[in-house]
Write a protein that holds these residues in place. Structure first.
Motif, PDB file in Angstrom:
ATOM      1  N   VAL A 226      36.469  33.465  34.988  1.00 59.13           N
ATOM      2  CA  VAL A 226      35.628  34.605  34.617  1.00 59.13           C
ATOM      3  C   VAL A 226      36.102  35.881  35.313  1.00 59.13           C
ATOM      4  CG1 VAL A 226      33.301  35.563  34.735  1.00 59.13           C
ATOM      5  CG2 VAL A 226      33.632  33.158  34.095  1.00 59.13           C
ATOM      6  N   VAL A 227      36.382  35.776  36.611  1.00 56.88           N
ATOM      7  CA  VAL A 227      36.850  36.965  37.368  1.00 56.88           C
ATOM      8  C   VAL A 227      38.155  37.476  36.777  1.00 56.88           C
ATOM      9  CG1 VAL A 227      37.763  37.713  39.595  1.00 56.88           C
ATOM     10  CG2 VAL A 227      35.645  36.377  39.490  1.00 56.88           C
ATOM     11  N   ALA A 228      39.082  36.593  36.445  1.00 57.46           N
ATOM     12  CA  ALA A 228      40.349  37.015  35.865  1.00 57.46           C
ATOM     13  C   ALA A 228      40.143  37.702  34.506  1.00 57.46           C
ATOM     14  CB  ALA A 228      41.293  35.827  35.731  1.00 57.46           C
ATOM     15  N   ALA A 229      39.291  37.111  33.684  1.00 53.30           N
ATOM     16  CA  ALA A 229      39.032  37.707  32.369  1.00 53.30           C
ATOM     17  C   ALA A 229      38.390  39.075  32.505  1.00 53.30           C
ATOM     18  CB  ALA A 229      38.154  36.773  31.551  1.00 53.30           C
TER      19      ALA A 229
ATOM     20  N   THR B 116      49.866  35.252  33.366  1.00 56.33           N
ATOM     21  CA  THR B 116      49.851  34.832  34.771  1.00 56.33           C
ATOM     22  C   THR B 116      49.068  33.538  34.867  1.00 56.33           C
ATOM     23  OG1 THR B 116      49.474  35.521  37.057  1.00 56.33           O
ATOM     24  CG2 THR B 116      47.802  36.154  35.445  1.00 56.33           C
ATOM     25  N   TYR B 117      49.545  32.672  35.724  1.00 56.21           N
ATOM     26  CA  TYR B 117      49.018  31.313  35.859  1.00 56.21           C
ATOM     27  C   TYR B 117      48.834  31.042  37.338  1.00 56.21           C
ATOM     28  CZ  TYR B 117      48.818  26.289  34.646  1.00 56.21           C
ATOM     29  OH  TYR B 117      48.435  24.984  34.439  1.00 56.21           O
ATOM     30  N   TRP B 118      47.656  30.590  37.743  1.00 56.97           N
ATOM     31  CA  TRP B 118      47.361  30.432  39.166  1.00 56.97           C
ATOM     32  C   TRP B 118      46.826  29.037  39.447  1.00 56.97           C
ATOM     33  CZ3 TRP B 118      44.554  33.433  35.764  1.00 56.97           C
ATOM     34  CH2 TRP B 118      43.242  33.042  35.512  1.00 56.97           C
ATOM     35  N   GLY B 119      46.642  28.745  40.729  1.00 53.67           N
ATOM     36  CA  GLY B 119      46.156  27.438  41.137  1.00 53.67           C
ATOM     37  C   GLY B 119      44.806  27.526  41.817  1.00 53.67           C
ATOM     38  N   ILE B 120      44.020  26.463  41.660  1.00 56.34           N
ATOM     39  CA  ILE B 120      42.781  26.313  42.423  1.00 56.34           C
ATOM     40  C   ILE B 120      42.871  24.992  43.188  1.00 56.34           C
ATOM     41  CG2 ILE B 120      41.425  27.639  40.771  1.00 56.34           C
ATOM     42  CD1 ILE B 120      40.246  24.930  39.809  1.00 56.34           C
TER      43      ILE B 120
ATOM     44  N   PRO C 147      46.555  38.342  21.618  1.00 56.98           N
ATOM     45  CA  PRO C 147      45.811  38.668  22.836  1.00 56.98           C
ATOM     46  C   PRO C 147      46.490  39.786  23.610  1.00 56.98           C
ATOM     47  CG  PRO C 147      47.135  36.722  23.196  1.00 56.98           C
ATOM     48  CD  PRO C 147      47.317  37.097  21.754  1.00 56.98           C
ATOM     49  N   ASP C 148      45.750  40.388  24.544  1.00 56.61           N
ATOM     50  CA  ASP C 148      46.331  41.391  25.444  1.00 56.61           C
ATOM     51  C   ASP C 148      47.121  40.745  26.566  1.00 56.61           C
ATOM     52  OD1 ASP C 148      45.097  43.676  24.157  1.00 56.61           O
ATOM     53  OD2 ASP C 148      43.210  42.952  24.996  1.00 56.61           O
ATOM     54  N   VAL C 149      46.684  39.552  26.987  1.00 53.70           N
ATOM     55  CA  VAL C 149      47.296  38.871  28.124  1.00 53.70           C
ATOM     56  C   VAL C 149      46.917  37.399  28.008  1.00 53.70           C
ATOM     57  CG1 VAL C 149      45.314  39.196  29.666  1.00 53.70           C
ATOM     58  CG2 VAL C 149      47.615  38.968  30.651  1.00 53.70           C
ATOM     59  N   ALA C 150      47.720  36.529  28.603  1.00 49.81           N
ATOM     60  CA  ALA C 150      47.405  35.102  28.647  1.00 49.81           C
ATOM     61  C   ALA C 150      47.127  34.715  30.093  1.00 49.81           C
ATOM     62  CB  ALA C 150      48.558  34.277  28.098  1.00 49.81           C
TER      63      ALA C 150
ATOM     64  N   ALA D 198      41.626  41.207  41.746  1.00 47.36           N
ATOM     65  CA  ALA D 198      40.282  40.783  41.347  1.00 47.36           C
ATOM     66  C   ALA D 198      39.838  39.576  42.164  1.00 47.36           C
ATOM     67  CB  ALA D 198      40.268  40.455  39.854  1.00 47.36           C
ATOM     68  N   PHE D 199      40.749  38.642  42.406  1.00 47.02           N
ATOM     69  CA  PHE D 199      40.415  37.468  43.211  1.00 47.02           C
ATOM     70  C   PHE D 199      40.057  37.864  44.646  1.00 47.02           C
ATOM     71  CE2 PHE D 199      43.035  34.167  40.607  1.00 47.02           C
ATOM     72  CZ  PHE D 199      42.052  34.169  39.649  1.00 47.02           C
ATOM     73  N   THR D 200      40.847  38.772  45.222  1.00 47.20           N
ATOM     74  CA  THR D 200      40.564  39.197  46.590  1.00 47.20           C
ATOM     75  C   THR D 200      39.195  39.863  46.678  1.00 47.20           C
ATOM     76  OG1 THR D 200      42.919  39.489  47.062  1.00 47.20           O
ATOM     77  CG2 THR D 200      41.375  40.636  48.503  1.00 47.20           C
ATOM     78  N   GLY D 201      38.880  40.676  45.667  1.00 40.85           N
ATOM     79  CA  GLY D 201      37.592  41.350  45.660  1.00 40.85           C
ATOM     80  C   GLY D 201      36.425  40.392  45.535  1.00 40.85           C
ATOM     81  N   PHE D 202      36.618  39.284  44.848  1.00 40.44           N
ATOM     82  CA  PHE D 202      35.512  38.335  44.633  1.00 40.44           C
ATOM     83  C   PHE D 202      35.500  37.210  45.665  1.00 40.44           C
ATOM     84  CE2 PHE D 202      33.505  34.595  42.778  1.00 40.44           C
ATOM     85  CZ  PHE D 202      32.316  35.110  42.280  1.00 40.44           C
TER      86      PHE D 202
END
Length: 250
Positions: A243-246, A194-198, A4-7, A161-165
């Protein structure tokens, strides 16, 4: 499986549902669980002079282990040492011949991790010697996980991307002492991750607790018996975040 390009990955956390949060650098802690068995000499409870009591020995080890973080690790270096289990004996009037301690260590750097693990073994051996234990203790490391160290460039790309969405529903995650093996997927391919929380807590409940300064007391943490994320907006937010991250790469 192609390289992959990124995880990219995420996890629900005790934050307000509908919110997403990212963090560059060390974000989730390394974890090391240790099973320790210490040995004594059994006897009748009425004749302690004939015994070497492993219950007392284990208790002294647990108390002394509290000094590892408090006195051997620099202030400002996040770390947690928790003794989660002590098992010894089966009856009130019988001194057993061994005790088992299970503990869990969380750290954010290799140096602190190695230092704390050394301290655990050193303290255990010293307390066994002080109690005149007839055998050396045994140590078993298990359930070990690496630090989740988010790549700065990949994290910045996702955060933008998260801020934009999501707008003001996107923010900073900070460091959590939880642990993950997600990074092993990326490391296997030597790619950035990169790994984030919801959030998964009802927003009104969370915001009331936050306003009162009672988040730790009133908001159930992951893996507690009361942790039950609300279905919405948790599910929709999680789907949108992935989806936004991808789409930041596709």
């Amino acid at each position: 499986m192609p390289r992959p390009d990124v995880a990219l990955g995420q996890h629900v956390l005790p934050m307000a549902a509908g919110r997403v949060a990212t963090q560059s650098g060390p974000t989730l802690a390394a974890a090391d669980s240790t099973r320790i068995v210490v040995y004594g000499r059994g006897a009748h409870g009425s004749m302690p002079q004939s015994a070497i009591d492993p219950v007392v020995l284990a208790a002294m080890i647990v108390v002394r282990l509290q000094t590892v973080v408090a006195r051997e690790i620099a202030p400002g270096e996040p770390s947690v040492l928790t003794v989660g289990s002590i098992q010894s004996g089966t009856k009130s009037n019988i001194i057993p011949d061994q005790a088992e301690i299970q503990l869990n260590l969380r750290t954010y750097s290799d140096q602190t991790r190695a230092s704390a693990l050394e301290a655990i073994e050193r303290i255990t051996r010293a307390e066994c010697q002080a109690s005149n234990s007839p055998r050396e203790p045994s140590f078993e490391l298990f359930e070990r996980f690496p630090v989740t160290d988010n790549d700065p460039a990949a994290t910045r790309r996702v955060a933008e991307a998260f801020t934009g969405f999501f707008g003001d529903r996107a923010g900073a995650l900070g460091q959590w002492a939880a642990s993950e093996d997600f990074s092993e997927l990326a490391d296997a391919f030597a790619v950035a991750y990169t790994y984030w929380g919801i959030g998964g807590i009802d927003p009104d409940v969370f915001d009331r607790a936050a306003a009162a300064g009672l988040v730790d007391q009133e908001i159930p943490a992951n893996h507690s018996g009361d942790f039950a994320p609300v279905i919405q907006p948790t599910l929709t937010t999680g789907t949108e975040a992935l989806v936004v991250a991808a789409l930041a790469w596709l």
